[in-house]
Design an enzyme around this catalytic site. Structure first.
Site, PDB file in Angstrom:
ATOM      1  N   GLY A 187       0.805  -1.222   0.000  1.00  0.00           N
ATOM      2  CA  GLY A 187       0.000   0.000   0.000  1.00  0.00           C
ATOM      3  C   GLY A 187       0.833   1.264   0.000  1.00  0.00           C
ATOM      4  O   GLY A 187       0.405   2.298  -0.498  1.00  0.00           O
ATOM      5  N   GLU A 188       2.021   1.186   0.577  1.00  0.00           N
ATOM      6  CA  GLU A 188       2.853   2.386   0.675  1.00  0.00           C
ATOM      7  C   GLU A 188       4.109   2.279  -0.173  1.00  0.00           C
ATOM      8  O   GLU A 188       5.062   3.028   0.020  1.00  0.00           O
ATOM      9  CB  GLU A 188       3.210   2.636   2.146  1.00  0.00           C
ATOM     10  CG  GLU A 188       1.991   3.029   2.958  1.00  0.00           C
ATOM     11  CD  GLU A 188       2.216   2.932   4.459  1.00  0.00           C
ATOM     12  OE1 GLU A 188       2.565   3.956   5.043  1.00  0.00           O
ATOM     13  OE2 GLU A 188       2.036   1.842   5.032  1.00  0.00           O
TER      14      GLU A 188
END
Ligand SMILES: Cc1cc2nc3c(=O)[nH]c(=O)nc-3n(C[C@H](O)[C@H](O)[C@H](O)COP(=O)(O)OP(=O)(O)OC[C@H]3O[C@@H](n4cnc5c(N)ncnc54)[C@H](O)[C@@H]3O)c2cc1C
Ligand code: SF4
Lengths: 338, 763
Positions: B728-729
């Site tokens: 996600g990051e």
């Protein structure tokens, strides 16, 4: 949001009546107790922010029946004040004969806003100065006359370099007005004593010592139409901005030329994103008349257009940028196929 | 398969559509403020117009005149609340600045009053009429301001324990054949999730229900209980959907306990919907940072010395810091490394997590510097990365669990057409536009935390999975449903997933990209227990096969031979043999190396994240490579980014569709961060100026015409049972540098300060 009354005006007289009834002589229009409502994309926004506090709203949308016509004629164009930005931008004859108008509208705001917003509301839109739009700042001469100007030494990247005063440096943010002022448009105004006409160039007022007064429109008056003399197929609107779409101009140029046999017979240059009011660069455009175009001339015109510009801490870049935008817009207008 | 649903490669799940897609696109998904309340009152915040000083008094007469006003709460009559420690120091709070406690103002936009009324409109109008008189003190806004204090981060913040170093940097740098020293700046940024920072609180006797978009329902529940001085079991936080988090909802903000306290006193449910601009000051943000990078290399491009000094702004009371040197000192092979992180205290609210908190600013600096070094060496920037690629991190000498950095560079370079690049700056153009190609590495630590789950299987295959995880738009429902369906061998349509409710078994904070790894590992373990029970019912207990099955779920490797041979289980037969209608299991999973108190901490809302460089014998990161094309207009200097191409490897990809969506969003955000996003601070008064979505620019569709995400196949058996590295990051880390590197290529101008705007390009 403060309480306000809402009234739908079904004919111009009713609208004018309702707006005049509440008008008091010494209130500038921007502070008038009654405000007309068109698309609402400026007005409602500012009411939610508590910047505009009208006690009465007069909805003029029902007047669209008679005030939204788009009428291209052989000697000019007439546009109803309640025509939607999107309808005018998409009109084939306007795209052909007035590309500067079509593009100034098409490159403005977003599709959703253009579907809501009207031409009259568009020219009357208020500045985007962040300090003006945030009532927690006391010092804004435009909102709070005499209180000072937070932007002068604050964050002023978006602010004006032309037409400023030591009271206010807020940019007039719209695009369409640059096309109107370039093409010598005339505003048709409906008031208590019927209609009057005014050169569009005389509609807006530079801030001077009274930044709260933005136009020469009086409380109780409405813009009913714009007329544009002639046809300007050789015209462009060039807009430089941070995003590819949905963003106000950092600098823009509305340019219209009449070129015959390589000689510029008539030339119009107006500037957006850099001035406190819709800005016609008359001295600059005078340099073009009767001349043959070359890049050196474009440069001289651009320099002349910004001869009086004054930058502040974050917006000085607009002077160099504005010159390049003017020069490029001229090149585009000269070379465009019509 | 379509672009949105890429064909799965080896070690990837199916790109099934989102579990919650239909609910979301039809408006049936209920976000926190959609929850019906019985006769609610409405709250509107009044926030401070100064950043530092004292409130001398309020004039509330005008506000009280507004019809429908019920109460106006200020520090003079606010409910008393207990303190909570900072999240990164073992507490729950995103700031220790507690508003409404005294007349003191510690930052711009601090909550100074709450108006309660019968309608939202009345509350807002009354709030606009509250008059406040202050004694203002000149605040320190940021790095440049007088009055700040600077100290080393080490020792101040429990999460920042060391300034990584190895070898002798000074000596090696001195002797290096090629040297680079450069400084980089990143701006203040705000998350601006679509869902505002709303809170609704309703009491039933002594029990409190909070509806609030949160990335950590257990943290919020325990934090609010602590502030109110009540038993955490009496507090329930509910948010089945969260309208974006990006870190802003990971820690508790002061508003929640305030609203809960007022609701208790008024004995009425209260709904708070703050405005967009209030969101800039009542929650956290990414603070501005400054960096100095020094790189020393041989002519062959091998790094011999690397130093990264970073400075970050924080508030007066809180030593928040992201300390990205933990990543930048370990990314490339280099024998002599030094680093120092400092915190600069100013009169600001406490900053907090924002998507890839450490990596975004710190990798911008390092990956820009690597590009500058490549220029100095007259070397292709991809080759410079290859020369310095490593399988062992240089600080502790630990091997990476897996590392596909160069495979990502090669795949992305091919897809992008890197070979078409002419290396000279200003050598490519198209009409009015100068063209630049640039690239950068991206990476993000693989993190896991203890998680519990409850799974219930019925005879007809219907399955219910319960876990207090969070759907922040990432696809949590989807991948959890897929995991359960796969492990139990039931059709996906039969799986119902329940998330976002602190009455469910605890899950960790949806932060640090740990959610999929943690929650899916827990769900796998619990599903395997159900399978064992069912198998036992139908298999003679002394058979060899049974012994193998006993190990399923405990083993680190999910797809052992034994596990695969389990497959054909006749569920109905097994249920009949067991003589029950439902089998339900609850279980608690923790990653290897999790501290002893992990499970207790999990229940009290403290996430014990492990992984990254903190593993015992290894280091775990996901990697990627990002390539961008920028175009700079010769006349207007407008900067556009028509193409973003990223290749990423992150262990098992549970669902290529949701993974692609996350990575695509990351690339777009990265572009936004490089070219558009910055919160402007008026340094005279330390106040935010562009605190709205018209002036805080984020990209529109026209700004991102081309985004391509390539998922690489990667298997990693050393991280967690799910085999998942968080992603996600991952994607928004490298983009800042890739874009600045491309701008250099287009224009010959090196810009070291974000965001890059047209005025930063010289003629
Ligand atoms: C996010 C955003 C981005 C935008 N970007 C751009 C941009 O890039 N370029 C651009 O040009 N504009 C932009 N706009 C401004 C937008 O174009 C204007 O808000 C819109 O044109 C106003 O028209 P309206 O009909 O909605 O006006 P309203 O909001 O209804 O009215 C605006 C003002 O004019 C008055 N008024 C309305 N009609 C009349 C009339 N006939 N006679 C006299 N007074 C009248 C109203 O009382 C009010 O004070 C943007 C707006 C937003 C919100
Ligand atoms: S520039 Fe004008 S509008 Fe802006 S703060 Fe100053 S006076 Fe107000």
């Amino acid at each position: 949001m403060r309480s306000f009354s809402y009234q739908r005006a079904t004919d111009p007289d009713m609208a004018v009546q309702a707006l005049s009834a509440a008008a008091t002589a010494n209130n500038p229009l921007t502070k008038a107790t009654a405000q007309p409502l068109a698309g609402g994309t400026t007005l409602i926004d500012l009411m939610k922010l508590d910047v505009m506090r009208p006690a009465a709203i007069v909805d003029i949308n029902p007047l669209a029946r008679s005030w939204s016509a788009i009428e291209p004629g052989s000697d000019g164009l007439r546009l109803g004040a309640l025509a939607k930005m999107s309808d005018v931008a998409a009109h084939a004859e306007i795209q052909r004969n007035y590309p500067v108008i079509a593009n100034s509208l098409k490159l403005a705001a977003s599709a959703q806003l253009r579907n809501m917003a009207t031409l009259g509301g568009n020219v009357m839109q208020r500045t985007r100065c962040s300090y003006f739009r945030d009532v927690s700042y006391e010092n804004c001469n435009k909102r709070n006359p005499g209180s000072g100007c937070a932007a002068m030494d604050g964050v002023n990247r978006m602010h004006a370099v032309l037409g400023t005063s030591d009271q206010c440096i807020a940019t007039y943010p719209g695009d369409f007005a640059q096309a109107l002022i370039a093409l010598d448009a005339v505003v048709e105004i409906t008031g208590r004593s019927g209609t009057r006409s005014l050169p569009f160039a005389d509609l807006h007022k530079a801030p001077g010592t009274t930044p709260e007064i933005e136009t020469t429109l009086r409380p109780g008056e409405l813009i009913s139409a714009f007329s544009i003399p002639g046809r300007w197929p050789r015209s462009v609107y060039l807009k430089a901005r941070d995003r590819q779409s949905y963003e106000f101009a950092l600098s823009s140029a509305a340019v219209a030329l009449d070129v015959q046999d390589g000689t510029i017979r008539d030339a119009r240059v107006a500037l957006g994103g850099v001035a406190t009011v819709p800005w016609r660069a008359r001295e600059a455009e005078a340099l073009l008349k009767g001349q043959k175009f070359d890049d050196g001339l474009a440069q001289r015109v651009a320099d002349a257009a910004f001869a009086d510009a004054k930058g502040r801490r974050h917006n000085s870049f607009k002077i160099a940028l504005g010159k390049r935008v003017v020069a490029r817009a001229l090149q585009q207008a000269v070379t465009m196929e019509i | 398969m379509t672009a949105a649903a890429p064909e799965p490669k080896a070690n990837m799940g199916h790109p099934v559509p989102r579990y919650d897609a239909a609910a979301k696109v039809t408006g049936r998904a209920t976000y926190a403020s959609d929850m019906p309340l019985d006769n609610p009152a409405y709250a509107f915040l009044v926030t401070s117009a100064i950043a530092k000083g004292r409130i001398d008094g309020f004039d509330l007469d005008d506000a009280r005149q507004v019809r429908g006003v019920i109460d106006i709460v200020t520090h003079e009559n606010a409910p008393k609340l207990k303190e909570s420690k900072l999240f990164s120091n073992g507490g729950y709070a995103g700031t220790t600045i507690q508003p409404l406690k005294s007349a003191d103002v510690a930052h711009d936009g601090q909550i100074i009053a709450v108006v309660i009324a019968e309608s939202y409109e009345a509350a807002r109008e009354a709030a606009n009429r509250v008059k406040v008189s202050y004694t203002a003190v000149a605040p320190s806004a940021s790095f440049e301001s007088p009055g700040t204090t600077t100290t080393a981060a080490k020792g101040q913040n429990a999460q920042f324990k060391e300034d990584p170093e190895v070898g002798d940097f000074a000596k090696a740098f001195d002797a290096a054949e090629v040297k680079l020293t450069a400084s980089y700046d990143t701006p203040t940024q705000h998350h601006n999730p679509m869902e505002l920072f709303t809170t609704s609180c309703a009491w039933m006797g002594d029990n409190l229900v909070i509806y609030e978009g949160s990335q950590y329902v257990y943290g919020l529940k325990n934090g609010v209980a602590e502030q109110l001085g009540i038993d955490a079991d009496k507090v329930r936080v509910v948010n089945p959907y969260v309208g974006g988090g990006f870190g802003s909802r990971g820690s508790m903000t002061p508003r929640t306990a305030i609203i809960a306290g007022i609701a208790k006193r008024l004995n009425r449910p209260i709904k708070l919907v703050p405005t967009r601009d209030q969101g800039f000051t009542i929650a956290t943000y990414r603070a501005e940072t400054r960096h100095e990078i020094r790189l020393g290399a041989g002519r062959d491009g091998k790094l011999v010395a690397l130093r990264h000094d970073g400075a970050e702004v924080s508030s007066r009371p809180d030593a928040y810091c992201v300390g990205g040197t933990k990543t930048t000192t370990r990314l490339y092979a280099c024998p002599n490394v030094a680093s120092l992180v400092s915190i600069v205290r100013a009169d600001r609210n406490t900053p907090g997590f924002m998507r890839s908190p450490p990596e975004v600013p710190y990798l911008f600096a390092l990956e820009s510097a690597m590009d500058e070094l490549a220029v100095k060496l007259n070397m292709d920037p991809v080759e410079l990365r290859r020369i310095n690629d490593t399988t062992v991190e240089p600080i502790g000498g630990k091997p990476y669990t897996s590392r596909s950095l160069m495979a990502c560079f090669d795949e992305a370079a091919r897809a992008f057409g890197w070979s078409q690049r002419s290396p000279q700056p200003k050598s490519m153009s198209d009409g009015d536009w100068l063209i630049g190609y640039g690239c950068a590495a991206t990476c993000y630590p693989t993190q896991m935390a203890p998680s519990a789950a409850r799974v219930r299987l019925q005879r007809d295959g219907r399955t219910r999975v319960e876990i207090a995880g969070h759907e922040i738009g990432t696809g949590a429902y989807t991948v959890i449903a897929q995991t359960a369906a796969e492990r139990l061998g039931v059709p996906l349509e039969k799986v119902a997933v329940f998330l976002g409710d602190s009455d469910l078994p605890p899950a960790p904070v949806a932060g640090g990209s740990n959610s999929t790894a943690s929650t899916c590992s827990a769900v796998m373990m619990v599903c395997d227990r159900i399978r064992q029970r069912l198998f036992k019912a139908v298999t003679p207990s002394d058979s060899l096969a049974d012994k193998a099955k006993e190990t399923v779920g405990i083993s680190q490797a999910p797809s052992t031979q034994a596990a695969q041979s389990d497959r054909p289980l006749d569920i109905e037969k097994a249920f009949d043999a067991l003589g029950v209608g439902i089998v339900e299991e609850y279980g608690e999973w923790k990653p290897e190396g999790a501290p002893l108190d992990s499970f207790t901490a999990m229940h009290s809302g403290h996430a014990r994240l492990v992984g990254g460089h903190q593993m015992k014998d290894r280091i775990a990161y996901a990697f990627g490579a990002e390539f961008v094309e920028v175009r700079v207009n010769r006349f207007t200097h407008e900067i556009r980014c028509p193409r973003l191409v990223g290749a990423f490897a992150a262990g098992r990809i549970m669902n290529p569709r949701t993974a692609r969506s996350q990575l695509m969003g990351g690339l777009i955000w990265g572009m936004s961060s490089a070219l558009l996003e910055a919160t402007e601070i008026d340094e005279r008064n330390a106040r935010y100026v562009n605190d709205n979505l018209a002036d805080y620019l984020v990209p529109v569709n026209a700004d991102v015409p081309g985004v391509e995400v390539i998922l690489l196949s990667e298997q990693d058996d050393h991280i967690n049972p799910a085999g998942v590295k968080g992603l996600g990051e991952l994607a928004n880390v490298g983009t800042n540098a890739a874009i600045c590197n491309a701008i250099y290529h287009a224009t010959g101008q090196r810009i070291r300060k974000l965001p890059v705007r047209l005025e930063n390009i010289e003629a």
